[in-house]
Motif scaffolding. Structure first.
Motif, PDB file in Angstrom:
ATOM      1  N   PRO A  40      -9.567 -10.444 -11.066  1.00  0.00           N
ATOM      2  CA  PRO A  40      -9.719 -11.096  -9.617  1.00  0.00           C
ATOM      3  C   PRO A  40      -8.356 -11.449  -9.250  1.00  0.00           C
ATOM      4  CG  PRO A  40     -10.679 -12.569 -11.163  1.00  0.00           C
ATOM      5  CD  PRO A  40     -10.558 -11.323 -11.912  1.00  0.00           C
ATOM      6  N   PRO A  41      -7.985 -11.694  -8.051  1.00  0.00           N
ATOM      7  CA  PRO A  41      -6.678 -11.906  -7.698  1.00  0.00           C
ATOM      8  C   PRO A  41      -6.503 -13.643  -7.535  1.00  0.00           C
ATOM      9  CG  PRO A  41      -7.943 -11.395  -5.487  1.00  0.00           C
ATOM     10  CD  PRO A  41      -8.719 -11.078  -6.831  1.00  0.00           C
ATOM     11  N   ALA A  80      -1.897 -11.413 -10.099  1.00  0.00           N
ATOM     12  CA  ALA A  80      -2.317 -12.667 -10.159  1.00  0.00           C
ATOM     13  C   ALA A  80      -2.292 -12.922 -11.811  1.00  0.00           C
ATOM     14  CB  ALA A  80      -3.492 -13.009  -9.448  1.00  0.00           C
ATOM     15  N   CYS A 100      -9.601  -7.780   2.720  1.00  0.00           N
ATOM     16  CA  CYS A 100     -10.356  -6.527   2.572  1.00  0.00           C
ATOM     17  C   CYS A 100     -10.415  -6.004   0.911  1.00  0.00           C
ATOM     18  CB  CYS A 100      -9.509  -5.539   3.237  1.00  0.00           C
ATOM     19  SG  CYS A 100      -8.097  -4.856   2.574  1.00  0.00           S
ATOM     20  N   GLU A 112       0.686  -1.097   0.052  1.00  0.00           N
ATOM     21  CA  GLU A 112       0.060  -0.025   0.168  1.00  0.00           C
ATOM     22  C   GLU A 112       0.698   1.350   0.032  1.00  0.00           C
ATOM     23  OE1 GLU A 112      -4.107  -0.742   1.871  1.00  0.00           O
ATOM     24  OE2 GLU A 112      -2.644  -1.473   3.327  1.00  0.00           O
ATOM     25  N   ALA A 158     -16.165  -4.441  -8.839  1.00  0.00           N
ATOM     26  CA  ALA A 158     -16.177  -5.262  -7.720  1.00  0.00           C
ATOM     27  C   ALA A 158     -16.806  -4.085  -6.123  1.00  0.00           C
ATOM     28  CB  ALA A 158     -14.978  -5.781  -7.046  1.00  0.00           C
ATOM     29  N   GLN A 187     -10.076   1.497   1.644  1.00  0.00           N
ATOM     30  CA  GLN A 187     -11.484   1.461   0.900  1.00  0.00           C
ATOM     31  C   GLN A 187     -12.292   0.545   1.637  1.00  0.00           C
ATOM     32  OE1 GLN A 187     -11.692   0.892  -3.270  1.00  0.00           O
ATOM     33  NE2 GLN A 187     -11.755  -1.290  -2.851  1.00  0.00           N
ATOM     34  N   ALA A 188     -11.640  -0.627   2.236  1.00  0.00           N
ATOM     35  CA  ALA A 188     -12.740  -1.669   2.886  1.00  0.00           C
ATOM     36  C   ALA A 188     -13.247  -0.944   4.013  1.00  0.00           C
ATOM     37  CB  ALA A 188     -11.864  -2.818   3.095  1.00  0.00           C
ATOM     38  N   GLN A 189     -12.476   0.080   4.743  1.00  0.00           N
ATOM     39  CA  GLN A 189     -13.055   0.828   6.089  1.00  0.00           C
ATOM     40  C   GLN A 189     -14.208   1.670   5.618  1.00  0.00           C
ATOM     41  OE1 GLN A 189      -9.642   2.759   7.617  1.00  0.00           O
ATOM     42  NE2 GLN A 189      -8.605   1.149   8.411  1.00  0.00           N
ATOM     43  N   GLY A 214      -5.092  -8.274  -8.098  1.00  0.00           N
ATOM     44  CA  GLY A 214      -5.931  -8.861  -9.271  1.00  0.00           C
ATOM     45  C   GLY A 214      -4.597  -8.969 -10.562  1.00  0.00           C
ATOM     46  N   GLN A 225     -17.308  -0.180   4.392  1.00  0.00           N
ATOM     47  CA  GLN A 225     -17.862  -0.600   5.753  1.00  0.00           C
ATOM     48  C   GLN A 225     -18.758   0.558   6.470  1.00  0.00           C
ATOM     49  OE1 GLN A 225     -15.797  -1.883   9.350  1.00  0.00           O
ATOM     50  NE2 GLN A 225     -16.701  -3.797   8.953  1.00  0.00           N
ATOM     51  N   ASP A 257      -6.270   3.431  -0.386  1.00  0.00           N
ATOM     52  CA  ASP A 257      -5.517   1.959  -0.391  1.00  0.00           C
ATOM     53  C   ASP A 257      -6.758   1.092  -0.217  1.00  0.00           C
ATOM     54  OD1 ASP A 257      -2.906   2.147  -0.725  1.00  0.00           O
ATOM     55  OD2 ASP A 257      -2.312   3.181   0.744  1.00  0.00           O
ATOM     56  N   VAL A 258      -6.479  -0.153  -0.524  1.00  0.00           N
ATOM     57  CA  VAL A 258      -7.673  -1.178  -0.466  1.00  0.00           C
ATOM     58  C   VAL A 258      -8.080  -1.223   1.094  1.00  0.00           C
ATOM     59  CG1 VAL A 258      -7.595  -2.492  -2.804  1.00  0.00           C
ATOM     60  CG2 VAL A 258      -6.112  -3.078  -0.689  1.00  0.00           C
ATOM     61  N   SER A 259      -6.844  -1.313   1.938  1.00  0.00           N
ATOM     62  CA  SER A 259      -7.389  -1.534   3.267  1.00  0.00           C
ATOM     63  C   SER A 259      -8.266  -0.263   3.883  1.00  0.00           C
ATOM     64  CB  SER A 259      -6.133  -1.863   4.140  1.00  0.00           C
ATOM     65  OG  SER A 259      -5.327  -0.621   4.144  1.00  0.00           O
TER      66      SER A 259
END
Lengths: 321, 273
Positions: B256-257, A219, A257, A42, B212, B186-188, A216, B191, B182-184
């Motif tokens: 997707p990962p 991967a 997350c 990040e 997504a 973004q998740a917050q 993504g 939520q 950042d994705v972490s």
């Protein structure tokens, strides 16, 4: 597999008004010839700074020390400015997230593409022109004749990134460093650029060090990867293993997350807390204040461990996916 | 019953620079856009850059004017509302919390301002509401007198959301609210949106290029392409089987990962000429 870029125990300190920022704290990684290696993390984790160190482009104030920083056996820690310039012109190329800021707005595409080539004595102006035309054709910036005379602002973001890639290929690099090359692009354009990079690697055999926050993308295009957190590599290994069986709790948390299509019913689990400040020495695991698995033992020194091709810095043996 | 937000046949074009003579040509940015958003729902708008998503948001926010067509808030043309009535009903959250907050004002001042403008609150009540809102969006009280520069990106976006919610608007217009994070983080924020929907029954127009994210947050989805809404429908139905060729392309382009898959084919056969 022959190692091409080897970084061992790389430290970068950046002195500032608030104290000395320990931006990189012992980063080690190896990019092999011809492979795609992804460096993931990040904002502020040090992934771009690691790339800048490998390009000899650290900020002037930065202080670097490394156990090893070598490209194809050449010890880069002893390089003069002149040798760095030559290295960047002939062996290592870089592309960045925002091609608009990386390109010179007042020079034509043709001029920018040929300048370094001629200056470093790789060929005449005519040869440089010919190579630039070939490469623009190859990366799909058409019609070549008109594009060579255009300025960056006359093109879309996707086209500008193609121009950057063509420019990076002018000197037949053995290693391309791509720092978030598709982050500013639309998803469909992103796929086009990633496909192009894959094809070019197949054609030229160059290695790709891909810096990204997007698991993504990793991967889909990378063979091996390293995950960085707070100036350290916390996990490294083959992509297929790291993203399916992460060995470090931070990697696992990142995956939890991430919103992924068609998994709407799986809850997103945010990572609580914030990254620690990197001023002064940091004892123990940098992730422990945000980690569900952390205990008192995580405040001590954490050994680097290896298991089935994955390396990681964590005391826990079981990390729930 | 009227939908909370209705856009009816909106057309909007930007003029190109004029030559010495002649009038220049107009570039259509919105082409006959119609949509309805019911109270309590989240409508996700997806599409590539230049498709008109942000123009649509700016039109609804009255920052742009349509050449033809109408925007109705609860059945009333939004141009007929007074600035105060409009601000009480509709609030924006933008992408970049670094540029959308005034760097010279403290959090207390930033969050109080919408209440000052609304005019209905005495100072004591404003302060109480600001403190309550800080708690609600998960910002510690000690930040009350901090400046935006002292906050992280995620904290700033919480401030932007808090500011939008201060007047309890009926409609939130969110333009890429998590794209700079950042994705972490973004998740917050995602939520937080979930909780706010539950608590406030939030109605939201949520623009994002990230499918997504839209899949998680939206009840309905509209796909924009070249200024038009080419497909819209209920979220689950849309993601289970998008009908328009461009929707399918968009869906197949997200990565997707999951290792071991080749990059998708992103050709646009309908663009071949």
């Amino acid at each position: 597999m022959n190692p091409l870029l080897r970084i061992e125990d790389l430290h970068v300190d950046i002195p500032g008004a608030a104290g000395v920022l320990r931006a990189l704290r012992g980063v080690s990684l190896t990019v092999n010839e011809g492979e795609t290696f992804a460096l993931v993390g990040e904002s502020g984790c040090g992934k771009s700074l690691t790339a800048m160190a490998a390009l000899g482009l650290l900020p002037r104030a930065a202080r670097m020390r490394a156990g090893r920083l070598a490209l194809d056996g050449q010890d880069l820690t002893r390089f003069s400015q002149r040798r760095w310039n030559a290295l960047r012109a002939t062996q290592v190329a870089a592309i960045f997230q925002e091609p608009m800021t990386a390109l010179n707005p007042v020079l034509t595409i043709g001029r920018q593409m040929t300048e370094a080539y001629v200056q470093h004595g790789l060929g005449s102006e005519t040869e440089a022109r010919r190579r630039a035309s070939e490469l623009l054709e190859r990366v799909g910036v058409l019609p070549v004749g008109r594009r060579l005379a255009q300025y960056p602002h006359q093109m879309s973001g996707g086209l500008r990134q193609r121009v950057m890639i063509a420019m990076a290929l002018m000197c037949r690099p053995r290693l391309m460093i791509a720092d978030e090359p598709t982050t500013a692009l639309d998803v469909t354009t992103q796929v086009e650029i990633l496909r192009l990079l894959q094809e070019l690697q197949r054609d030229t055999g160059m290695a790709l060090l891909l810096i990204t926050h997007d698991l993504g993308v990793v991967a889909h295009v990378a063979e091996r990867m390293a995950v960085m957190y707070a100036g350290e590599v916390v996990e490294t290994g083959p992509v297929a293993q790291v993203v399916t069986q992460p060995a470090h709790p931070y990697t696992a948390a990142l995956l939890r997350c991430l919103p992924v299509q068609a998994t709407r019913d799986r809850p997103l689990v945010p990572i609580p807390g914030v990254v620690p400040a990197l001023f002064g020495p940091l004892e123990g695991c940098a992730f422990r204040n945000r980690c569900a698995l952390a205990g008192e033992d995580c405040a001590g020194s954490i050994p680097w461990r290896e298991r089935a091709g994955q390396g990681y810095r964590c005391l826990r043996d079981e990390v729930p996916a | 019953m009227n939908p909370l937000l209705e856009v009816r046949n909106a057309n909007l074009s930007f003029p190109t620079r004029r030559g010495l003579f002649g009038r220049g040509t107009a570039v259509p940015v919105l082409r006959d856009v119609s949509l309805r958003l019911e109270t309590g729902q989240v409508l996700g708008i997806v599409g590539e850059s230049g498709s008109g998503k942000s123009t649509l948001a700016r039109l609804v926010l009255r920052l742009l004017k349509a050449d033809s067509g109408a925007v109705l808030i609860d059945g009333q043309d939004h141009r007929d509302l007074s600035p105060r009535a409009f601000a009480a009903a509709v609030q924006p959250v933008f992408q970049d919390p670094y540029s959308s907050l005034n760097p010279k004002r403290t959090l207390a001042q930033i969050l109080e301002m919408p209440l000052v403008l609304a005019g209905d609150f005495v100072a004591e009540e404003r302060r109480t509401r600001v403190r309550a809102m800080l708690d609600r969006v998960g910002l510690p009280q000690r930040l009350l007198h901090s400046y935006p520069a002292q906050l992280s990106g995620g904290q700033r976006q919480r401030v932007a959301i808090a500011r939008a919610l201060m007047v309890r608007p009926r409609l939130l217009i969110c333009d890429e609210p998590t794209s700079a994070l950042d994705v972490s983080v973004q998740a917050q924020i995602l939520q937080l949106f979930d909780e706010l929907r539950r608590d406030f029954g939030l109605t939201c127009l949520f623009i994002s290029h990230n499918l997504a994210v839209i899949e998680r947050i939206a009840d309905r989805v509209g796909v924009m392409y070249r200024g038009q809404i080419v497909e819209d429908g209920e979220g689950r139905t849309f993601f289970a089987g998008p009908q328009h060729a461009y929707s399918r392309l968009l869906l197949s382009s997200t990565l997707p990962p999951i290792p071991g898959r080749p990059l998708p084919d992103v050709a646009r056969p309908w663009d071949a000429n």
